[in-house]
Write a protein that holds these residues in place. Structure first.
Motif, PDB file in Angstrom:
ATOM      1  N   VAL A  44       0.882  -1.167   0.000  1.00 50.50           N
ATOM      2  CA  VAL A  44       0.000   0.000   0.000  1.00 50.50           C
ATOM      3  C   VAL A  44       0.917   1.212   0.000  1.00 50.50           C
ATOM      4  O   VAL A  44       1.659   1.432   0.958  1.00 50.50           O
ATOM      5  N   VAL A  45       0.882   1.989  -1.102  1.00 49.84           N
ATOM      6  CA  VAL A  45       1.862   3.061  -1.273  1.00 49.84           C
ATOM      7  C   VAL A  45       1.295   4.475  -1.148  1.00 49.84           C
ATOM      8  O   VAL A  45       2.061   5.422  -0.966  1.00 49.84           O
ATOM      9  N   ASP A  46      -0.030   4.629  -1.232  1.00 47.09           N
ATOM     10  CA  ASP A  46      -0.583   5.984  -1.143  1.00 47.09           C
ATOM     11  C   ASP A  46      -2.083   5.922  -0.885  1.00 47.09           C
ATOM     12  O   ASP A  46      -2.738   4.915  -1.176  1.00 47.09           O
ATOM     13  N   ALA A  47      -2.604   7.002  -0.348  1.00 44.91           N
ATOM     14  CA  ALA A  47      -4.051   7.225  -0.241  1.00 44.91           C
ATOM     15  C   ALA A  47      -4.277   8.676  -0.636  1.00 44.91           C
ATOM     16  O   ALA A  47      -3.569   9.575  -0.186  1.00 44.91           O
ATOM     17  N   ARG A  48      -5.233   8.900  -1.509  1.00 47.22           N
ATOM     18  CA  ARG A  48      -5.522  10.250  -2.000  1.00 47.22           C
ATOM     19  C   ARG A  48      -7.027  10.404  -2.132  1.00 47.22           C
ATOM     20  O   ARG A  48      -7.760   9.424  -2.107  1.00 47.22           O
ATOM     21  N   TRP A  49      -7.498  11.594  -2.276  1.00 46.72           N
ATOM     22  CA  TRP A  49      -8.927  11.862  -2.275  1.00 46.72           C
ATOM     23  C   TRP A  49      -9.229  13.041  -3.181  1.00 46.72           C
ATOM     24  O   TRP A  49      -8.342  13.793  -3.561  1.00 46.72           O
ATOM     25  N   GLY A  50     -10.501  13.172  -3.497  1.00 43.97           N
ATOM     26  CA  GLY A  50     -10.938  14.291  -4.311  1.00 43.97           C
ATOM     27  C   GLY A  50     -12.439  14.486  -4.169  1.00 43.97           C
ATOM     28  O   GLY A  50     -13.171  13.545  -3.882  1.00 43.97           O
ATOM     29  N   GLY A  51     -12.875  15.718  -4.363  1.00 43.95           N
ATOM     30  CA  GLY A  51     -14.294  16.039  -4.322  1.00 43.95           C
ATOM     31  C   GLY A  51     -14.847  16.168  -5.723  1.00 43.95           C
ATOM     32  O   GLY A  51     -14.184  16.705  -6.616  1.00 43.95           O
ATOM     33  N   LEU A  58     -12.151   8.385  -2.395  1.00 46.35           N
ATOM     34  CA  LEU A  58     -10.922   7.994  -1.722  1.00 46.35           C
ATOM     35  C   LEU A  58     -10.278   6.903  -2.570  1.00 46.35           C
ATOM     36  O   LEU A  58     -10.952   5.928  -2.932  1.00 46.35           O
ATOM     37  N   VAL A  59      -9.001   7.067  -2.902  1.00 48.28           N
ATOM     38  CA  VAL A  59      -8.276   6.111  -3.737  1.00 48.28           C
ATOM     39  C   VAL A  59      -7.065   5.622  -2.954  1.00 48.28           C
ATOM     40  O   VAL A  59      -6.302   6.430  -2.418  1.00 48.28           O
ATOM     41  N   ILE A  60      -6.878   4.303  -2.916  1.00 56.61           N
ATOM     42  CA  ILE A  60      -5.722   3.702  -2.257  1.00 56.61           C
ATOM     43  C   ILE A  60      -4.910   3.009  -3.342  1.00 56.61           C
ATOM     44  O   ILE A  60      -5.417   2.132  -4.040  1.00 56.61           O
ATOM     45  N   ASP A  61      -3.664   3.441  -3.490  1.00 56.24           N
ATOM     46  CA  ASP A  61      -2.776   2.918  -4.532  1.00 56.24           C
ATOM     47  C   ASP A  61      -2.003   1.711  -4.006  1.00 56.24           C
ATOM     48  O   ASP A  61      -1.463   1.748  -2.894  1.00 56.24           O
ATOM     49  N   ILE A  62      -1.933   0.669  -4.847  1.00 55.19           N
ATOM     50  CA  ILE A  62      -1.297  -0.594  -4.491  1.00 55.19           C
ATOM     51  C   ILE A  62      -0.178  -0.894  -5.482  1.00 55.19           C
ATOM     52  O   ILE A  62      -0.362  -0.715  -6.686  1.00 55.19           O
ATOM     53  N   ARG A  63       0.942  -1.374  -4.996  1.00 58.01           N
ATOM     54  CA  ARG A  63       2.003  -1.899  -5.865  1.00 58.01           C
ATOM     55  C   ARG A  63       1.967  -3.417  -5.710  1.00 58.01           C
ATOM     56  O   ARG A  63       2.041  -3.929  -4.596  1.00 58.01           O
ATOM     57  N   GLY A  64       1.838  -4.118  -6.828  1.00 59.62           N
ATOM     58  CA  GLY A  64       1.675  -5.573  -6.800  1.00 59.62           C
ATOM     59  C   GLY A  64       0.222  -5.917  -7.075  1.00 59.62           C
ATOM     60  O   GLY A  64      -0.565  -5.065  -7.493  1.00 59.62           O
ATOM     61  N   ALA A  65      -0.135  -7.161  -6.829  1.00 60.25           N
ATOM     62  CA  ALA A  65      -1.510  -7.615  -7.076  1.00 60.25           C
ATOM     63  C   ALA A  65      -2.433  -7.120  -5.971  1.00 60.25           C
ATOM     64  O   ALA A  65      -2.044  -7.035  -4.805  1.00 60.25           O
ATOM     65  N   MET A  66      -3.661  -6.779  -6.358  1.00 63.73           N
ATOM     66  CA  MET A  66      -4.650  -6.294  -5.398  1.00 63.73           C
ATOM     67  C   MET A  66      -4.974  -7.411  -4.395  1.00 63.73           C
ATOM     68  O   MET A  66      -5.378  -8.490  -4.782  1.00 63.73           O
ATOM     69  N   PRO A  67      -4.799  -7.141  -3.099  1.00 61.17           N
ATOM     70  CA  PRO A  67      -5.144  -8.155  -2.103  1.00 61.17           C
ATOM     71  C   PRO A  67      -6.642  -8.124  -1.814  1.00 61.17           C
ATOM     72  O   PRO A  67      -7.339  -7.185  -2.220  1.00 61.17           O
ATOM     73  N   PRO A  68      -7.169  -9.113  -1.111  1.00 59.06           N
ATOM     74  CA  PRO A  68      -8.557  -9.032  -0.660  1.00 59.06           C
ATOM     75  C   PRO A  68      -8.758  -7.790   0.217  1.00 59.06           C
ATOM     76  O   PRO A  68      -7.866  -7.418   0.980  1.00 59.06           O
ATOM     77  N   VAL A  69      -9.919  -7.174   0.075  1.00 59.76           N
ATOM     78  CA  VAL A  69     -10.225  -5.924   0.778  1.00 59.76           C
ATOM     79  C   VAL A  69     -11.560  -6.058   1.489  1.00 59.76           C
ATOM     80  O   VAL A  69     -12.504  -6.630   0.943  1.00 59.76           O
ATOM     81  N   ARG A 160      -5.484  -0.107  -7.900  1.00 55.18           N
ATOM     82  CA  ARG A 160      -5.975   0.842  -6.899  1.00 55.18           C
ATOM     83  C   ARG A 160      -7.371   0.460  -6.451  1.00 55.18           C
ATOM     84  O   ARG A 160      -8.147  -0.116  -7.202  1.00 55.18           O
ATOM     85  N   LEU A 161      -7.650   0.797  -5.207  1.00 53.71           N
ATOM     86  CA  LEU A 161      -8.967   0.605  -4.611  1.00 53.71           C
ATOM     87  C   LEU A 161      -9.646   1.964  -4.619  1.00 53.71           C
ATOM     88  O   LEU A 161      -9.047   2.968  -4.216  1.00 53.71           O
ATOM     89  N   VAL A 162     -10.886   2.004  -5.087  1.00 52.90           N
ATOM     90  CA  VAL A 162     -11.622   3.264  -5.186  1.00 52.90           C
ATOM     91  C   VAL A 162     -12.891   3.157  -4.352  1.00 52.90           C
ATOM     92  O   VAL A 162     -13.652   2.196  -4.491  1.00 52.90           O
ATOM     93  N   ILE A 163     -13.104   4.150  -3.489  1.00 50.85           N
ATOM     94  CA  ILE A 163     -14.327   4.222  -2.696  1.00 50.85           C
ATOM     95  C   ILE A 163     -14.978   5.559  -3.002  1.00 50.85           C
ATOM     96  O   ILE A 163     -14.397   6.622  -2.742  1.00 50.85           O
ATOM     97  N   ASP A 164     -16.175   5.497  -3.592  1.00 49.05           N
ATOM     98  CA  ASP A 164     -16.949   6.700  -3.878  1.00 49.05           C
ATOM     99  C   ASP A 164     -18.016   6.842  -2.804  1.00 49.05           C
ATOM    100  O   ASP A 164     -18.790   5.913  -2.565  1.00 49.05           O
ATOM    101  N   ILE A 165     -18.058   8.013  -2.150  1.00 43.49           N
ATOM    102  CA  ILE A 165     -18.995   8.276  -1.069  1.00 43.49           C
ATOM    103  C   ILE A 165     -19.959   9.363  -1.534  1.00 43.49           C
ATOM    104  O   ILE A 165     -19.550  10.498  -1.829  1.00 43.49           O
ATOM    105  N   ASN A 166     -21.248   9.005  -1.632  1.00 45.88           N
ATOM    106  CA  ASN A 166     -22.261   9.955  -2.103  1.00 45.88           C
ATOM    107  C   ASN A 166     -22.378  11.147  -1.156  1.00 45.88           C
ATOM    108  O   ASN A 166     -22.286  10.990   0.054  1.00 45.88           O
TER     109      ASN A 166
END
Length: 173
Positions: A44-51, A58-69, A160-166
Motif C-alpha cells: 500500500v503506497v498511497d491514499a488520495r482523495w478528491g471532491g 478515496l483512492v488507495i494505490d497498491i504496488r503488486g496484485a490487489m489483495p482481498p479488501v 488501486r482501490l476506489v471508494i466513492d462516497i455519495n
C-alpha cells in the motif's frame, strides 16, 4: 565411445543447468530487460482523495496484485496493535482493511506516501488515517459527519482501490 561421452556430457549439462535454475529465489526477476517482478506481498503506497459534484472519492494505490479488501462501518477507529483510539473527528467511520498487504518493504522502511492522520474539508469525507500496518494487514480509516453511502471497486494498471462516497441529499460541492 565418443557418442556416449557426448551424451553423458550433455546430460550433465542439463542437470547442472536445472540445479542452477532451482537456486534462483522465487521473488527474483529472471528477465534480462532490467524489469523486476512485482512484490510477493501487495504494498500500500498511497491514499488520495478528491471532491466531485455528487460524491467524494478515496483512492488507495497498491504496488503488486490487489489483495482481498474489506470495507466496514465502525463506531470508532483504533490503531492496530495498540488499540488506541484514532483522533479523527467524525460521527461515522469506515475501516478499510487490505490483507495480505504491507505499507513497508522487506527492510522495514515505509513505502506509504499518503496521510498518517489528516483532517479533510470535503462535503462528505472529513478525515483519513493510516490505522495499521501490522502482521500482514494494512488498515486505513475514513471519517464522516453523516452516515456514508458508498461504492467500492478496484481498478487495474495501476492497481488501486476506489471508494466513492455519495454526498448527502441537497449537498453540492
Amino acid at each position: 565411445m565418443l557418442h556416449r561421452q557426448s551424451l553423458a556430457a550433455m546430460a550433465a549439462g542439463i542437470v547442472l543447468a536445472a540445479g542452477i535454475g532451482a537456486t534462483i529465489p522465487a521473488g527474483a526477476s529472471t528477465e534480462r530487460s532490467g524489469a523486476t517482478a512485482p512484490p510477493s506481498t501487495a504494498l500500500v503506497v498511497d491514499a488520495r482523495w478528491g471532491g466531485h459534484a455528487t460524491f467524494d472519492r478515496l483512492v488507495i494505490d497498491i504496488r503488486g496484485a490487489m489483495p482481498p479488501v474489506t470495507v466496514t462501518p465502525a463506531s470508532a477507529l483504533h490503531y492496530d496493535g495498540s488499540g488506541q483510539r484514532v483522533p479523527l473527528a467524525g460521527k461515522y467511520f469506515l475501516e478499510i482493511r487490505l490483507s495480505p498487504a504491507a505499507a513497508h518493504d522487506e527492510s522495514g522502511r515505509s513505502v506509504y506516501q499518503g496521510p498518517r492522520l489528516l483532517k479533510i474539508y470535503l462535503p462528505t469525507l472529513k478525515g483519513v488515517a493510516l490505522t495499521g500496518d501490522f502482521e500482514g494487514v494494512v488498515s486505513i480509516g475514513a471519517a464522516f459527519d453523516t452516515k456514508p453511502v458508498y461504492k467500492v471497486r478496484t481498478l487495474h494498471s495501476p492497481e488501486r482501490l476506489v471508494i466513492d462516497i455519495n454526498h448527502p441529499a441537497g449537498c453540492r460541492a
